[in-house]
Design a protein around this motif. Structure first.
Motif, PDB file in Angstrom:
ATOM      1  N   LYS A   3       0.738  -1.182  -0.139  1.00 30.91           N
ATOM      2  CA  LYS A   3       0.260   0.228  -0.196  1.00 30.91           C
ATOM      3  C   LYS A   3       0.970   1.205   0.007  1.00 30.91           C
ATOM      4  CE  LYS A   3      -2.000  -0.913   3.774  1.00 30.91           C
ATOM      5  NZ  LYS A   3      -2.863  -0.917   5.050  1.00 30.91           N
ATOM      6  N   LEU A   4       0.760   2.146  -0.985  1.00 34.74           N
ATOM      7  CA  LEU A   4       1.332   3.380  -1.102  1.00 34.74           C
ATOM      8  C   LEU A   4       0.456   4.368  -1.109  1.00 34.74           C
ATOM      9  CD1 LEU A   4       3.895   2.667  -4.052  1.00 34.74           C
ATOM     10  CD2 LEU A   4       4.560   2.637  -1.620  1.00 34.74           C
ATOM     11  N   LEU A   5       0.695   5.343  -0.068  1.00 39.94           N
ATOM     12  CA  LEU A   5      -0.141   6.625  -0.061  1.00 39.94           C
ATOM     13  C   LEU A   5      -0.195   7.096  -1.706  1.00 39.94           C
ATOM     14  CD1 LEU A   5       1.068   8.129   3.280  1.00 39.94           C
ATOM     15  CD2 LEU A   5      -1.461   7.540   2.551  1.00 39.94           C
ATOM     16  N   ILE A   6      -0.981   7.844  -2.048  1.00 40.33           N
ATOM     17  CA  ILE A   6      -1.195   8.216  -3.431  1.00 40.33           C
ATOM     18  C   ILE A   6      -0.154   9.273  -3.749  1.00 40.33           C
ATOM     19  CG2 ILE A   6      -2.524   9.941  -4.784  1.00 40.33           C
ATOM     20  CD1 ILE A   6      -3.549   7.063  -4.652  1.00 40.33           C
ATOM     21  N   ASN A   7       0.377  10.130  -2.763  1.00 36.12           N
ATOM     22  CA  ASN A   7       1.446  11.016  -3.112  1.00 36.12           C
ATOM     23  C   ASN A   7       2.737  10.263  -3.091  1.00 36.12           C
ATOM     24  OD1 ASN A   7      -0.025  13.455  -3.269  1.00 36.12           O
ATOM     25  ND2 ASN A   7      -0.081  13.771  -1.099  1.00 36.12           N
ATOM     26  N   ASP A   8       2.921   9.223  -2.475  1.00 37.61           N
ATOM     27  CA  ASP A   8       4.085   8.556  -2.491  1.00 37.61           C
ATOM     28  C   ASP A   8       4.195   7.704  -3.808  1.00 37.61           C
ATOM     29  OD1 ASP A   8       4.836   9.336  -0.026  1.00 37.61           O
ATOM     30  OD2 ASP A   8       4.015   7.612   1.205  1.00 37.61           O
ATOM     31  N   PHE A   9       2.899   7.181  -4.308  1.00 39.33           N
ATOM     32  CA  PHE A   9       3.022   6.236  -5.387  1.00 39.33           C
ATOM     33  C   PHE A   9       3.512   7.382  -6.527  1.00 39.33           C
ATOM     34  CE2 PHE A   9       0.094   5.569  -8.988  1.00 39.33           C
ATOM     35  CZ  PHE A   9       0.742   4.347  -9.441  1.00 39.33           C
ATOM     36  N   VAL A  10       2.816   8.537  -6.751  1.00 38.68           N
ATOM     37  CA  VAL A  10       3.218   9.521  -7.681  1.00 38.68           C
ATOM     38  C   VAL A  10       4.554   9.785  -7.692  1.00 38.68           C
ATOM     39  CG1 VAL A  10       2.551  11.846  -8.378  1.00 38.68           C
ATOM     40  CG2 VAL A  10       0.593  10.365  -7.718  1.00 38.68           C
ATOM     41  N   TYR A  11       5.020  10.013  -6.540  1.00 39.04           N
ATOM     42  CA  TYR A  11       6.362  10.234  -6.494  1.00 39.04           C
ATOM     43  C   TYR A  11       7.396   9.334  -6.943  1.00 39.04           C
ATOM     44  CZ  TYR A  11      11.207  11.005  -4.361  1.00 39.04           C
ATOM     45  OH  TYR A  11      12.508  11.222  -4.298  1.00 39.04           O
ATOM     46  N   GLU A  12       6.946   8.044  -6.694  1.00 37.02           N
ATOM     47  CA  GLU A  12       7.993   6.794  -7.100  1.00 37.02           C
ATOM     48  C   GLU A  12       8.036   6.727  -8.743  1.00 37.02           C
ATOM     49  OE1 GLU A  12       9.946   4.930  -5.572  1.00 37.02           O
ATOM     50  OE2 GLU A  12       9.459   5.971  -3.616  1.00 37.02           O
ATOM     51  N   VAL A  13       6.555   6.989  -9.034  1.00 36.40           N
ATOM     52  CA  VAL A  13       6.497   6.805 -10.772  1.00 36.40           C
ATOM     53  C   VAL A  13       7.022   7.954 -11.397  1.00 36.40           C
ATOM     54  CG1 VAL A  13       4.746   6.841 -12.297  1.00 36.40           C
ATOM     55  CG2 VAL A  13       4.162   5.689 -10.660  1.00 36.40           C
TER      56      VAL A  13
END
Length: 90
Positions: A3-13
């Protein structure tokens, strides 16, 4: 399942997009903008999004999914099929 917080997911991408010389900063920010438009579209069923205690998460099986997302985006940009990419995005 991760589970990635949305902002963390966006950062990773975005970080992964930045590693592609042919994409760069502009495409990273364009992906981010389009992702949030996708996220806010109530007509799209989002199977990888979960809300828990008021926080939204993007669910992935493992880190390789981030690479797959960016590889698919790269292919879409090269083929000028970004609209199709977002239609199929999950």
């Amino acid at each position: 399942m991760i589970k990635l917080l949305i902002n963390d997911f966006v950062y990773e991408v975005k970080e992964e997009i930045l590693s592609y010389e042919d994409l760069g900063r502009d495409k990273a920010y364009e992906w981010e903008k389009c992702f949030f438009q996708w996220l806010e579209n109530p007509k799209i069923k989002k199977k990888n999004i979960k809300e828990i205690s008021g926080n939204k998460y993007y669910l992935i099986k493992d880190e390789s999914e981030i690479f797959d997302i960016v590889d698919e985006y790269f292919d879409a940009v090269e083929r000028k099929k970004e609209t199709d990419y977002w239609k199929k995005f999950q």
